[in-house]
Scaffold this motif. Sequence first.
Motif, PDB file in Angstrom:
ATOM      1  N   LEU A  25       0.810  -1.224   0.000  1.00 25.28           N
ATOM      2  CA  LEU A  25       0.000   0.000   0.000  1.00 25.28           C
ATOM      3  C   LEU A  25       0.843   1.274   0.000  1.00 25.28           C
ATOM      4  N   GLN A  26       2.087   1.186  -0.432  1.00 25.45           N
ATOM      5  CA  GLN A  26       2.954   2.353  -0.395  1.00 25.45           C
ATOM      6  C   GLN A  26       2.415   3.514  -1.234  1.00 25.45           C
ATOM      7  N   GLU A  27       1.632   3.208  -2.268  1.00 25.45           N
ATOM      8  CA  GLU A  27       1.097   4.280  -3.117  1.00 25.45           C
ATOM      9  C   GLU A  27      -0.065   5.023  -2.453  1.00 25.45           C
ATOM     10  N   PHE A  28      -0.553   4.501  -1.332  1.00 21.24           N
ATOM     11  CA  PHE A  28      -1.701   5.108  -0.660  1.00 21.24           C
ATOM     12  C   PHE A  28      -1.319   5.757   0.668  1.00 21.24           C
ATOM     13  N   ALA A  29      -0.043   6.035   0.850  1.00 19.23           N
ATOM     14  CA  ALA A  29       0.438   6.572   2.128  1.00 19.23           C
ATOM     15  C   ALA A  29      -0.270   7.864   2.526  1.00 19.23           C
ATOM     16  N   ASP A  30      -0.573   8.702   1.560  1.00 20.35           N
ATOM     17  CA  ASP A  30      -1.184   9.998   1.867  1.00 20.35           C
ATOM     18  C   ASP A  30      -2.708   9.985   1.778  1.00 20.35           C
ATOM     19  N   ALA A  31      -3.277   8.830   1.479  1.00 20.34           N
ATOM     20  CA  ALA A  31      -4.735   8.733   1.358  1.00 20.34           C
ATOM     21  C   ALA A  31      -5.386   8.734   2.736  1.00 20.34           C
ATOM     22  N   ALA A  32      -6.677   9.087   2.749  1.00 26.03           N
ATOM     23  CA  ALA A  32      -7.472   8.967   3.975  1.00 26.03           C
ATOM     24  C   ALA A  32      -8.072   7.567   4.041  1.00 26.03           C
ATOM     25  N   PRO A  33      -8.295   7.019   5.232  1.00 21.71           N
ATOM     26  CA  PRO A  33      -8.852   5.664   5.335  1.00 21.71           C
ATOM     27  C   PRO A  33     -10.152   5.474   4.560  1.00 21.71           C
ATOM     28  N   TYR A  34     -11.008   6.506   4.510  1.00 20.51           N
ATOM     29  CA  TYR A  34     -12.294   6.346   3.820  1.00 20.51           C
ATOM     30  C   TYR A  34     -12.134   6.211   2.312  1.00 20.51           C
ATOM     31  N   GLU A  35     -10.960   6.491   1.789  1.00 25.14           N
ATOM     32  CA  GLU A  35     -10.702   6.340   0.361  1.00 25.14           C
ATOM     33  C   GLU A  35     -10.300   4.910  -0.007  1.00 25.14           C
ATOM     34  N   LEU A  36     -10.126   4.051   0.979  1.00 25.61           N
ATOM     35  CA  LEU A  36      -9.666   2.682   0.757  1.00 25.61           C
ATOM     36  C   LEU A  36     -10.823   1.691   0.858  1.00 25.61           C
ATOM     37  N   SER A  37     -10.654   0.548   0.214  1.00 25.17           N
ATOM     38  CA  SER A  37     -11.617  -0.548   0.357  1.00 25.17           C
ATOM     39  C   SER A  37     -11.453  -1.188   1.733  1.00 25.17           C
ATOM     40  N   GLY A  38     -12.419  -2.047   2.103  1.00 23.28           N
ATOM     41  CA  GLY A  38     -12.337  -2.724   3.391  1.00 23.28           C
ATOM     42  C   GLY A  38     -11.086  -3.571   3.529  1.00 23.28           C
ATOM     43  N   GLY A  39     -10.736  -4.296   2.477  1.00 21.31           N
ATOM     44  CA  GLY A  39      -9.536  -5.125   2.523  1.00 21.31           C
ATOM     45  C   GLY A  39      -8.272  -4.297   2.654  1.00 21.31           C
ATOM     46  N   MET A  40      -8.236  -3.161   1.969  1.00 20.90           N
ATOM     47  CA  MET A  40      -7.068  -2.284   2.066  1.00 20.90           C
ATOM     48  C   MET A  40      -6.948  -1.696   3.465  1.00 20.90           C
ATOM     49  N   ARG A  41      -8.070  -1.335   4.071  1.00 17.79           N
ATOM     50  CA  ARG A  41      -8.014  -0.802   5.443  1.00 17.79           C
ATOM     51  C   ARG A  41      -7.497  -1.855   6.412  1.00 17.79           C
ATOM     52  N   GLN A  42      -7.889  -3.115   6.176  1.00 19.14           N
ATOM     53  CA  GLN A  42      -7.382  -4.166   7.054  1.00 19.14           C
ATOM     54  C   GLN A  42      -5.880  -4.368   6.862  1.00 19.14           C
ATOM     55  N   ARG A  43      -5.391  -4.144   5.647  1.00 20.85           N
ATOM     56  CA  ARG A  43      -3.943  -4.190   5.415  1.00 20.85           C
ATOM     57  C   ARG A  43      -3.233  -3.101   6.221  1.00 20.85           C
ATOM     58  N   VAL A  44      -3.844  -1.925   6.252  1.00 22.68           N
ATOM     59  CA  VAL A  44      -3.276  -0.835   7.057  1.00 22.68           C
ATOM     60  C   VAL A  44      -3.247  -1.251   8.526  1.00 22.68           C
ATOM     61  N   GLY A  45      -4.315  -1.917   8.978  1.00 19.24           N
ATOM     62  CA  GLY A  45      -4.358  -2.386  10.361  1.00 19.24           C
ATOM     63  C   GLY A  45      -3.232  -3.362  10.674  1.00 19.24           C
ATOM     64  N   ILE A  46      -2.910  -4.242   9.732  1.00 23.34           N
ATOM     65  CA  ILE A  46      -1.802  -5.186   9.923  1.00 23.34           C
ATOM     66  C   ILE A  46      -0.478  -4.433  10.005  1.00 23.34           C
ATOM     67  N   ALA A  47      -0.289  -3.473   9.092  1.00 27.74           N
ATOM     68  CA  ALA A  47       0.942  -2.678   9.109  1.00 27.74           C
ATOM     69  C   ALA A  47       1.084  -1.921  10.423  1.00 27.74           C
ATOM     70  N   ARG A  48      -0.017  -1.340  10.902  1.00 27.29           N
ATOM     71  CA  ARG A  48       0.027  -0.583  12.161  1.00 27.29           C
ATOM     72  C   ARG A  48       0.380  -1.502  13.330  1.00 27.29           C
ATOM     73  N   ALA A  49      -0.175  -2.713  13.345  1.00 29.96           N
ATOM     74  CA  ALA A  49       0.111  -3.647  14.437  1.00 29.96           C
ATOM     75  C   ALA A  49       1.574  -4.072  14.449  1.00 29.96           C
ATOM     76  N   LEU A  50       2.219  -4.045  13.281  1.00 30.40           N
ATOM     77  CA  LEU A  50       3.619  -4.452  13.184  1.00 30.40           C
ATOM     78  C   LEU A  50       4.596  -3.317  13.466  1.00 30.40           C
ATOM     79  N   ALA A  51       4.087  -2.090  13.544  1.00 29.01           N
ATOM     80  CA  ALA A  51       4.963  -0.916  13.572  1.00 29.01           C
ATOM     81  C   ALA A  51       5.950  -0.925  14.735  1.00 29.01           C
TER      82      ALA A  51
END
Length: 263
Positions: free
Chosen positions: A123-149
Amino acid sequence: MLRIDQASVFFPARGGRVVHALDQVSLDIPQGGFVVALGTSGCGKSTLLNALAGFLPLSQGSIMLDGRPIVGPGSDRGVVFQKDTLLPWKSVLDNVALGLKFAGIGRVQRRERAMELLRLVGLQEFADAAPYELSGGMRQRVGIARALATDPAILLMDEPFGARDSMTREQMQELLISVWSRTGKRIFFITHSIDEALMLGTQLIVMSPRPGRIVARFELDFVRAIARDGNTRAVKSSAEFVRLREEIRAIVHQTEGQEALES
């Protein structure tokens, strides 16, 4: 090693009753282990995960993570929930970096770490996007990345793909296998899906309805085959996968029947 020793949880209920949610659960999760807990609603899966996260105290027993007792939430455990809990007013990158900010990491360093994790989940191309601009699956990917931070010792996942459609769910499963293979993280994952449990776990535990007990354990190698070869379809259609699916289905149905008899 993450070691759960004789863990039990009792909840007070109305009328002075006590709900016995978890009963003498013992489990070891080694470094790099991927443990999946399977069972019907009310079998204590989420109770166990909440105890591992430090959100819920045990009534009896203990949980030790690398020699230290778990007595509350901590950055050594990353949690991915059923629904994404992203902050809608922050960008994707700032959501991933949030835990690092709380840990006092400088802005430049936390942005670099967040971008590294966004590349990991594609999801590196969506770094500056807002969460509401993403699909449900993409938001869950962000959640995985955040949990690993914060580089946790274990990732705790509470049915994170249950609300996704079948195609997105399979894509998320394959992504998680890639993340697990590349990071070597311990993972504790709960699900209602037998196929998902077989596909993901190096160890699968089947839990009985209340009080939650481990009634069966399986050591598995399907996830390593998928990580190595990338051929999910071949693994899921193999004779051994199909045989184990039917064996586990029979165990789950047996526990459901026992619950019906006891009620």
